[in-house]
Enzyme design. Structure first.
Site, mmCIF file in Angstrom:
data_model
loop_
_atom_site.group_PDB
_atom_site.id
_atom_site.type_symbol
_atom_site.label_atom_id
_atom_site.label_comp_id
_atom_site.label_asym_id
_atom_site.label_seq_id
_atom_site.Cartn_x
_atom_site.Cartn_y
_atom_site.Cartn_z
ATOM 1 N N LYS A 26 -2.219 -1.523 -3.657
ATOM 2 C CA LYS A 26 -3.126 -0.350 -3.842
ATOM 3 C C LYS A 26 -2.281 0.902 -3.819
ATOM 4 C CE LYS A 26 -6.199 2.117 -0.650
ATOM 5 N NZ LYS A 26 -6.390 2.030 0.636
ATOM 6 N N LYS A 36 1.010 -1.260 0.110
ATOM 7 C CA LYS A 36 -0.046 -0.126 0.124
ATOM 8 C C LYS A 36 0.856 1.247 -0.101
ATOM 9 C CE LYS A 36 -3.540 2.334 2.749
ATOM 10 N NZ LYS A 36 -4.531 2.535 3.577
HETATM 11 C C1 PBG Z 1 -7.459 3.589 5.539
HETATM 12 C C2 PBG Z 1 -7.735 3.140 4.217
HETATM 13 C C3 PBG Z 1 -7.355 4.290 3.145
HETATM 14 C C4 PBG Z 1 -8.001 3.765 2.059
HETATM 15 C C5 PBG Z 1 -8.396 2.500 2.098
HETATM 16 N N1 PBG Z 1 -8.100 2.141 3.494
HETATM 17 C C6 PBG Z 1 -6.872 5.898 3.275
HETATM 18 C C7 PBG Z 1 -5.555 5.921 3.458
HETATM 19 O O1 PBG Z 1 -4.617 5.222 3.549
HETATM 20 O O2 PBG Z 1 -5.237 7.418 3.452
HETATM 21 C C8 PBG Z 1 -8.053 4.456 0.580
HETATM 22 C C9 PBG Z 1 -9.132 3.956 -0.446
HETATM 23 C C10 PBG Z 1 -9.085 4.876 -1.774
HETATM 24 O O3 PBG Z 1 -8.797 5.962 -1.962
HETATM 25 O O4 PBG Z 1 -10.351 4.641 -2.134
HETATM 26 N N2 PBG Z 1 -6.216 3.680 5.940
#
Ligand code: PBG
Length: 338
Positions: A259, A206
């Site tokens: 992601k 991520k």
């Molecule tokens: C929580 C989380 C996030 C997303 C999914 N889980 C945001 C972040 O890390 O700031 C992003 C999902 C999206 O942008 O569709 N940590």
């Protein structure tokens, strides 16, 4: 691959298999099956609440009653799974609602499993929506390291959140915090609490991405200070993603995720070819917003671009597609457009 030279093999004409829709479909390497789609949903307190999210047309913050309707409509179209995010009534510095047995996610999971037993309910396990400061972990409050995100003390809270979700009936838990060692901590806690059969879908690679902008409006989870670069990955790194994924698999992840998706197809491809594990790709909020905005201006054809970008994720190696367009795709399938 050892291809014969054209001199030995002069008769291959690629256009032969492109002559008709039926031929093209027959020879198609990858498909966008509805069975692979996961629809993210945002639940907030109240009844009959449908708050539109400005930067994500077609996506809403929903109260649990409305969320059940939205999930039922998607499931009716064949979408097998939802991914649940909670917006709690109260935030604090310990993310108490993230692991409260009657928290917003826990109670919505119970409702969903009662109303739609065949729908897979995946829960996002993170603390940012529940923390007053909006970070995914505990924050050092004093001393030389004030403001730092504390790794190891956060693990216990994540593990508690995951167990509370499993206890409510979640089919899969999905940690998205990017703390080191969280998959191991969550696996151990689940096993210890009698949930050895609950799978973990780890947000393994991520990235600290600007593509999450619209999500933070949707989940009300933007950090109040700083950014997430001390725990999410540097977008410049590809090999590091393989180390992150290897760790999560060793620690017990059943599904690994990359992601964002479209800007990270190389990562997705390497993860799938290196590990061969069930692999998910998350087409994040900013990817969705870009297509919606361009389509609203008449600059892109929404349906065709949505299908093409998600098909690209499948081609790169994704087995599971997490997308805000899941219901649209399922509808296009039903109507014979895919
Ligand atoms: C929580 C989380 C996030 C997303 C999914 N889980 C945001 C972040 O890390 O700031 C992003 C999902 C999206 O942008 O569709 N940590």
């Amino acid at each position: 691959m050892n291809l014969p030279s054209l001199a030995q093999f002069p008769v291959y004409r690629p256009r032969r298999l492109r002559q008709s829709a039926a031929l093209r479909r027959l020879a198609q390497e990858t498909t966008l099956d509805v069975q692979r789609l996961v629809l993210p949903l945002f639940v907030r307190p109240g009844r009959r609440v449908r708050n539109p999210i400005g930067s994500m047309p077609g996506v809403f913050q929903l109260s649990a009653d409305e969320l059940v309707k939205e999930a039922a409509a998607a499931h009716e179209l064949g979408v097998p799974a939802v991914l649940l995010f909670g917006i709690p009534a109260r935030k604090d510095a310990r993310a108490s609602e993230a692991y409260a047995s009657k928290g917003i996610v826990q109670s919505t999971v119970r409702l969903l499993k009662r109303e739609l037993p065949s729908l897979l309910v995946i829960t996002d396990v993170c603390l940012c929506e529940y923390m007053s400061h909006g970070h995914c972990g505990l924050v050092e409050t004093a001393g030389r390291h004030a403001g730092r995100i504390r790794n190891d003390p956060t693990l216990a809270l994540l593990a508690r959140a995951a167990v509370s979700h499993a206890d409510a009936g979640a089919d899969i838990v999905a940690p998205s915090d990017m703390m080191d060692g969280r998959v191991r901590a969550i696996r151990a806690a689940l096993d210890g609490a009698g949930f050895a059969d609950t799978p973990i879908m780890a947000y393994a690679a991520k990235y600290a991405s600007a593509f999450y902008g619209p999500f933070r409006e949707a989940a009300e989870s933007a950090p109040k200070f700083g950014d997430r670069r001390s725990y999410q990955m540097n977008p410049a790194n590809g090999l590091e993603a393989l180390r992150e994924v290897a760790l999560d698999i060793q620690e017990g992840a059943d599904i690994v995720m990359v992601k964002p998706a479209l800007a990270y197809l190389d990562v997705l491809y390497r993860v799938k070819t290196t590990f061969g594990c069930p692999t998910a790709a998350y087409a994040v909020s900013g990817e969705y917003a870009m297509i919606k905005a361009a389509a609203a201006n008449g600059w892109l054809a929404e349906k065709a671009v949505t299908i093409e970008s998600l098909l690209a994720l499948r081609r790169a190696g994704a087995d599971i597609l997490i997308t805000y367009s899941a219901s649209d795709l399922a509808r296009w399938h039903r109507d014979g457009d895919i």
